[in-house]
Design an enzyme around this catalytic site. Structure first.
Site, PDB file in Angstrom:
ATOM      1  CD  GLU A 181      -3.091  -1.151   2.570  1.00 17.06           C
ATOM      2  OE1 GLU A 181      -3.207  -0.186   2.686  1.00 17.06           O
ATOM      3  OE2 GLU A 181      -3.950  -1.852   2.089  1.00 17.06           O
ATOM      4  NE  ARG A 198      -5.321   5.207   2.702  1.00 18.77           N
ATOM      5  CZ  ARG A 198      -5.625   4.654   3.516  1.00 18.77           C
ATOM      6  NH1 ARG A 198      -6.092   4.981   3.913  1.00 18.77           N
ATOM      7  NH2 ARG A 198      -5.727   3.082   3.577  1.00 18.77           N
ATOM      8  CG  HIS A 248      -9.891   5.817   1.120  1.00 22.64           C
ATOM      9  ND1 HIS A 248     -10.037   5.183  -0.099  1.00 22.64           N
ATOM     10  CD2 HIS A 248      -8.528   4.856   2.165  1.00 22.64           C
ATOM     11  CE1 HIS A 248      -8.744   4.604   0.131  1.00 22.64           C
ATOM     12  NE2 HIS A 248      -8.446   4.193   0.595  1.00 22.64           N
ATOM     13  CG  HIS A 301     -11.012   6.254   5.429  1.00 22.75           C
ATOM     14  ND1 HIS A 301     -12.010   5.267   5.219  1.00 22.75           N
ATOM     15  CD2 HIS A 301      -9.319   5.436   5.491  1.00 22.75           C
ATOM     16  CE1 HIS A 301     -11.116   4.269   5.316  1.00 22.75           C
ATOM     17  NE2 HIS A 301      -9.856   4.211   5.056  1.00 22.75           N
ATOM     18  NE  ARG A 317      -4.924   5.391   8.255  1.00 23.38           N
ATOM     19  CZ  ARG A 317      -6.286   4.332   7.966  1.00 23.38           C
ATOM     20  NH1 ARG A 317      -6.155   3.173   8.681  1.00 23.38           N
ATOM     21  NH2 ARG A 317      -6.518   4.564   7.252  1.00 23.38           N
TER      22      ARG A 317
END
Ligand code: FAD
Length: 520
Positions: free
Chosen positions: A110, A278, A232, A339, A374
């Site tokens: 990811e 992100r 997100h 998110h 995060r």
């Protein structure tokens, strides 16, 4: 009612903590809906842990610090990365069946991770973790679970040893029975998850109303870093009230974000293209949508090997098919959605909040792991690592936390007149979406503060004693947390990680390389 330890929440943090705490104490776990209803149950991508031969806790630490944009607490991340592999092994011992390839744990990739380190159970990782932990809890006679029990407020009292305020239990609403219970406990752990329902579009289920942050703050515990809300980038369009998530792991396998007319716009924005962090991706999509007026961008899967999408992401493939999309032949339409809450109740490295006797773990807590952003798949890991640490600490302290019985807390009064909660929530979500979203400004934040202040001044009506009372109280919690997010955002007059403001577009480490802490 009396118990040693009261736990609020049946997601990964509450269940892990309960299993550990039950080794030395009696545990009562309350959860406001059915026991599986949690953010955990919807997690797709997986759990990050340095278990591969080419990986190490040092690399995991480095990647996490980089994502956190200077605000992670290094010690908190060190504990996370170091203890992660052991906690993941424990999940396997509790019965979690992670996906395997050729006999070995299959590891996904990811954004922001320099190695393949995402353990997953196909694309239903959270559901599998929830299943296994609930089974383990059901087998443990020292844990009692009450569903449809909503923590309404915390009880506090003066500790006779220190003369300081201490958490001594909670008042809970039995939602089915419509009555209040007063529960006396030596210690309380809040594991109530996040606050995605603050926003019009979110991947979070209906339970994510920020209860723990509001409960803790109202009782005097400090909160921190609530300005860092993670959006997100890829929720399936149209998003609706609970958007379906298209996991970042799809981009990890080769999915490419494009404008509706086919331009791979992230290539011009970041060297990692569609796998940029992100916050970068969400902002680039937001800009692209505002610039073009399009309703969504698309995720193109044509580069994935044939059959790979359906095999690796069966749930996402099914959700697309249910909406009439012929994926991977057709690209997936996506938009950003709220998110994850990076901030929360401020804790030390053992889950202790600033209010003695009150612990917090999981998304409700601000342990220092995430900083300003995060890293993907670090939240499930943070929940298990810090629930474990909190339970270990609690077992050392529980005997010192003698029960303080006082007068029974007064039964909370319900407002029979006032504004309908649905009306308040609609307005609040609109304000948060349009003024406190991906791109902010001082002007929009000030406007949000004023509008939220007006909303908070009006009592929220409860049309009944059970579910309706819970709904009204949840609306009050959302209102409280929205105001805290705006206060934190106004204090940070710079742009860092997930907090981007046009009024102060640069990082200012001289003044803001610190947490935003608010104490009641
Ligand atoms: C769609 C989606 C996908 C995700 N994918 C990933 C991923 O791949 N990897 C990753 O690391 N993270 C992922 N996340 C984030 C991760 O799932 C959450 O951060 C994590 O599950 C939070 O766990 P928790 O135990 O803290 O809270 P939750 O799992 O949200 O549990 C909260 C519990 O508290 C209960 N509760 C709340 N308020 C009260 C109250 N007042 N009284 C009683 N009970 C209450 C709720 O009913 C629930 O049982 C994802 C999140 C979503 C929404």
């Amino acid at each position: 009612m009396q118990t040693d330890v009261l736990v609020a929440g049946s997601g990964i943090a509450g269940l892990t903590f309960a299993l550990k705490a039950a080794e030395g104490a009696e545990v009562l776990l309350l959860t406001k809906k059915g026991r599986v209803e949690s953010n955990t149950n919807y997690a797709q991508g997986g759990v990050a842990a340095a278990v591969a031969p080419d990986d190490s806790p040092e690399l995991h630490l480095r990647d996490t610090l980089l994502a956190g944009a200077g605000l992670c607490h290094t010690r908190a991340v060190e504990e996370l990365a170091r203890e992660g592999p052991e906690r993941v092994r424990e999940l396997v011992e509790w019965g979690v069946r992670f996906s395997r390839e050729r006999g070995r744990l299959a590891l996904g990739r990811e954004a922001g991770h320099s190695r393949r380190r995402i353990l997953h159970a196909a694309d239903l990782t959270g559901h599998e973790i929830e299943r296994a932990l609930l089974e383990a809890v059901a087998d443990d006679p020292r844990i009692r679970v009450l569903e449809d029990h909503f923590v309404w407020e915390l009880r506090t009292g003066l500790d006779p040893r220190s003369w300081r305020s201490r958490c001594t239990g909670a008042v809970a609403l039995d939602v089915e029975g419509g009555r209040f219970l007063s529960i006396e406990a030596r210690a309380v752990l809040l594991a109530t998850g996040g606050s995605g329902r603050l926003y019009r579009h979110t991947t979070n289920p209906a339970i994510a109303t920020g209860d723990g942050v509001a409960l803790g703050y109202e009782s005097g515990a400090a909160v921190a870093n609530l300005e860092f809300v993670q959006f997100h980038p890829t929720a399936l369009y149209p998003a609706g009230s609970q958007a379906f998530l298209v996991s970042e792991a799809v981009r990890g396998e080769g999915g490419v974000l494009r404008t509706v007319d086919g331009r791979a716009f992230l290539e011009d924005v970041h060297p990692a293209g569609s796998l940029a962090p992100r916050d970068v991706v969400a902002r680039a999509i937001d800009l692209e949508l505002r610039r073009s007026g399009a309703a969504h961008v698309v995720l193109d899967l044509s580069a994935l090997p044939e059959g790979r999408f359906g095999e690796r992401f069966p749930t996402i493939a099914r959700a697309c098919a249910d909406r009439g999309l012929d994926v991977p032949a057709e690209p997936i339409p996506v938009v950003p959605a709220a998110h994850y809450q990076c901030g929360g109740l401020l804790t030390d490295w053992d889950g202790r909040t600033s209010l003695r006797g009150l612990y917090a773990a999981g998304e409700v807590a601000c342990t220092g792991v995430h900083g300003a952003n995060r890293l993907a798949s670090n939240s499930l890991l943070e929940a298990v690592v810090y629930a474990h640490r909190a339970a270990r600490r609690l077992l050392q302290e529980v005997q010192d936390l003698a029960p303080i019985s006082g007068r029974d807390a007064e039964e909370p009064a319900l407002a029979r007149d006032g504004v309908d909660p649905v009306e308040v929530e609609d307005r609040l979500r609109e304000v948060m979406w349009s003024r406190v979203g991906i791109v902010r400004s001082d002007e929009r934040l000030e406007a949000a503060r004023a509008e939220l202040g007006e909303l908070a001044d009006r009592p929220v009506r409860s049309d009944g004693t059970g579910a309706a009372a819970m709904r009204a109280r949840e609306t009050g919690f959302l209102s409280r947390v929205a105001a805290l997010v705006v206060r934190c955002a106004l204090r940070r007059r710079e742009s860092r990680g997930l907090h981007y403001t046009e009024s102060h577009p640069h990082r200012d480490s001289e003044r803001y390389l610190r947490d935003t802490v608010l104490a009641a």
